[in-house]
Design an enzyme around this catalytic site. Structure first.
Site, short mmCIF file in Angstrom:
data_model
loop_
_atom_site.label_atom_id
_atom_site.label_comp_id
_atom_site.label_asym_id
_atom_site.label_seq_id
_atom_site.Cartn_x
_atom_site.Cartn_y
_atom_site.Cartn_z
CG HIS A 154 1.08 7.55 -5.57
ND1 HIS A 154 1.69 8.32 -6.53
CD2 HIS A 154 -0.07 7.12 -6.10
CE1 HIS A 154 0.92 8.36 -7.60
NE2 HIS A 154 -0.17 7.65 -7.36
CB CYS A 180 -1.87 -8.70 -4.68
SG CYS A 180 -2.95 -8.18 -3.35
C1 PEP Z 1 -1.48 -4.44 0.19
O1 PEP Z 1 -1.88 -3.84 1.20
O2 PEP Z 1 -0.55 -5.27 0.21
C2 PEP Z 1 -2.09 -4.19 -1.11
C3 PEP Z 1 -1.73 -4.86 -2.19
O3 PEP Z 1 -3.00 -3.17 -1.21
P1 PEP Z 1 -2.58 -1.61 -1.26
O4 PEP Z 1 -1.11 -1.55 -1.46
O5 PEP Z 1 -3.35 -1.03 -2.38
O6 PEP Z 1 -3.03 -1.13 0.09
#
Ligand code: PEP
Ligand code: MG
Length: 552
Positions: free
Chosen positions: A131, A509
């Site tokens: 986080h 992402c």
């Molecule tokens: C991921 O898992 O790469 C993602 C972008 O989602 P999060 O980091 O929110 O799990």
């Protein structure tokens, strides 16, 4: 050396240069006809641009200083301030004009305001996708994470690091670019992209790149910053980050503690107008560019109160006893929450959550399109953590029925897209089936890395150090994509997706979307875009150009 009248170069190496010098030299070499634009762009290390976008330590002071410890370079830049141990203290002292560094075991969404008021963030636990790391990168704030050498005593607001005790108010300095920690105040110099060279390098990058660059942002402020850095859209809006504001958290807790669908719907109806307002602001900030909204993803236990007074308030609001609420909270406990009741599994169990979020996304788009008829917003709704086509079909049905109903009710002419994240190995392996329902894929490489390696993105820092020492791994797989393993899944899923839906939009992402080596890989496997935190957008633009030039 010169031998018998002949000149030999025995060794050459690159001239070391600061970021400011690197971009000026590149521009000068083009102007003097010494290098082509492509050659000059390849001479700049994209990661060096960080130094122009974030404050840095005064070079002489840094040279004279000795770090007291080192941990993960989670978010670049330099920070110097007085130690605080709670988000509340960070807000209070920050508002009073004090420069503070927030030191926590780990951060949680409840710390966000305190993080905003901090020069830097230091955590004891957590990796590159923790986080603290993700949020700090989004804000452009320096962060050093996973410093396991710290012996924390939060109750007494002190910690010990390599034999020295640090108290609240003591000065500390963090280098988020190297991960170094200094037990003293080091002067910093502000970020600067002045002089025109930075803008010119960015323009040249755009001329040569084919990969689009989007951003991961969930606040209008971050989104606007990313657009100013050249982002062409939002590739990931983590909607859960919108639920932690004090005016929303009560409603989401009521939703979690509901006994019936009706109760849940009543709580969700309180959240809906707030979500709609959030999305309207995001669409406004993006001025008609793509906005990809990811539906609720984290396990619900992340939202429940931990403090006694908050549990009492919730019990009162729900007409339940404190014991009832504590039992509900205990019931949410999971041994493996990252592999538990999260992602699309939440929408399978509680379709009303997806219904509320769809309503908010669609209503906001209709409203903003009306106010700006030339923008033609086409919202992208992204379903997380899909591993089976029937899961996606199930959730998509709720989304489509809700969206189509609202569009009809409003008499609007709105197009929207429904797609998914590919972040579970099974989704990658069955991507051809998934592409029958998904109009786009976005590779969530944080989870995909976690699930492919089979180790936790939050805890791997505890043992990765030994892996580097023993040369088992060269890099943190959560920072640079493991092309040999995880990359194969990305490549396979991209091919399978295209085989069924040739015009499928493919993005990434995960945090890797801002890493230059990964960006080159994404270009080579034919992704449409990379999405990264706002302050990495310029790096991604240059790295994408370099990938295209190298491929040519
Ligand atoms: C991921 O898992 O790469 C993602 C972008 O989602 P999060 O980091 O929110 O799990
Ligand atoms: Mg994920």
């Amino acid at each position: 050396t010169v031998e018998h009248g002949k000149l030999y170069m025995l060794q050459t190496r690159n001239g070391k240069r600061t970021a400011t010098a690197a971009i000026k030299i590149a521009c000068d070499l083009i102007d003097e006809g010494m290098k082509t634009e492509e050659e000059a762009l390849l001479m700049i290390d994209p990661k060096q641009l960080d130094a122009l976008l974030h404050p840095q330590f005064d070079a002489a002071a840094l040279k004279a200083a000795t770090p007291v410890a080192s941990a993960l370079a989670a978010s670049p830049g330099a920070a110097c301030g007085k130690i605080v141990f709670t988000a509340e203290d960070a807000v209070e002292q920050g508002q009073a004009g004090e420069k503070v560094v927030l030191v926590r075991l780990e951060t949680s969404p409840e710390d966000i305001e305190g993080m905003h008021f901090s020069q830097g963030i230091l955590t004891v636990r957590g990796g590159m996708t923790s986080h603290a790391a993700v949020v700090a990168r989004g804000m452009g704030t320096c962060c050093v994470s996973g410093c396991g050498a710290i012996k924390m005593d939060e109750a007494n607001k002190k910690f010990t690091l390599n034999g020295r005790e640090y108290h609240e108010g003591d000065y500390i300095s963090l280098d988020g670019t190297t991960g170094n920690i200094y037990g003293e105040a080091l002067p910093t110099v502000p970020a600067s992209t002045e002089g025109g060279y930075f803008g010119r390098i960015m323009e040249l990058s755009d001329k040569y790149r084919t990969l689009q660059v989007r951003t991961n942002a969930d606040t209008p402020k971050d989104a606007a910053q990313a657009v100013a850095f050249g982002a062409e859209g939002i590739g990931l809006c983590r909607t859960e980050h919108m639920f932690f504001d004090p005016d929303r958290i009560a409603a989401i807790r009521e939703m979690i503690c509901s006994d019936t669908v009706e109760q849940r719907k009543a709580a969700l109806s309180k959240l809906e107008p707030m979500q709609q307002g959030d999305f309207e602001k995001l669409y406004e900030a993006l001025e008609g560019k793509h906005v990809n909204i990811r539906f609720l993803d984290p396990p619900l236990h992340e939202f429940v109160p931990t403090e006694e007074k908050d549990i009492e308030l919730l019990a009162e609001a729900q007409g339940k006893t404190v014991e009832d609420i504590k039992a509900i909270i205990a019931g949410l406990h999971e041994f493996n929450p990252m592999m538990g009741h999260r992602g699309c599994r939440l929408a399978v169990t509680y379709p009303e959550i997806a219904e509320m979020q769809t309503e908010a996304v669609i209503k906001a788009a209709i409203k903003v399109n009306k106010a700006h008829p030339d923008w033609h917003i086409v919202p992208e709704i992204m379903i997380p953590l899909v591993g089976e086509i029937k899961e996606l079909k199930f959730v998509k049905k709720t989304v489509v029925e809700t969206a189509d109903r609202i569009i009809a009710e409003e008499g609007a002419d709105l197009k929207y897209k429904v797609g998914t994240m590919i972040e579970i190995p099974r989704a990658a392996l069955t991507a051809d089936k998934i592409a029958e329902e998904a109009e786009f894929f976005s590779f969530g490489t944080n989870d995909l890395t976690q699930m492919t390696f089979g180790f936790s993105r939050d805890d791997a820092g505890k043992f990765l150090g030994s892996y580097y020492e023993n040369k088992i791994y060269e890099n943190d797989p959560f920072a640079r994509l493991d092309q040999e393993g995880v990359g194969q899944l990305v490549k396979l899923a991209a091919e399978k997706g295209k085989s069924v839906r040739p015009d499928i939009v493919l993005g990434i992402c995960g945090e890797h979307g801002g890493d230059p080596t990964t960006i080159e890989f994404c270009h080579n496997v034919g992704l449409t875009y990379v999405s990264c935190s706002p302050f990495r957008v310029p790096i991604a633009r240059l790295a994408a150009a370099q990938a295209a030039i190298k491929q040519k």
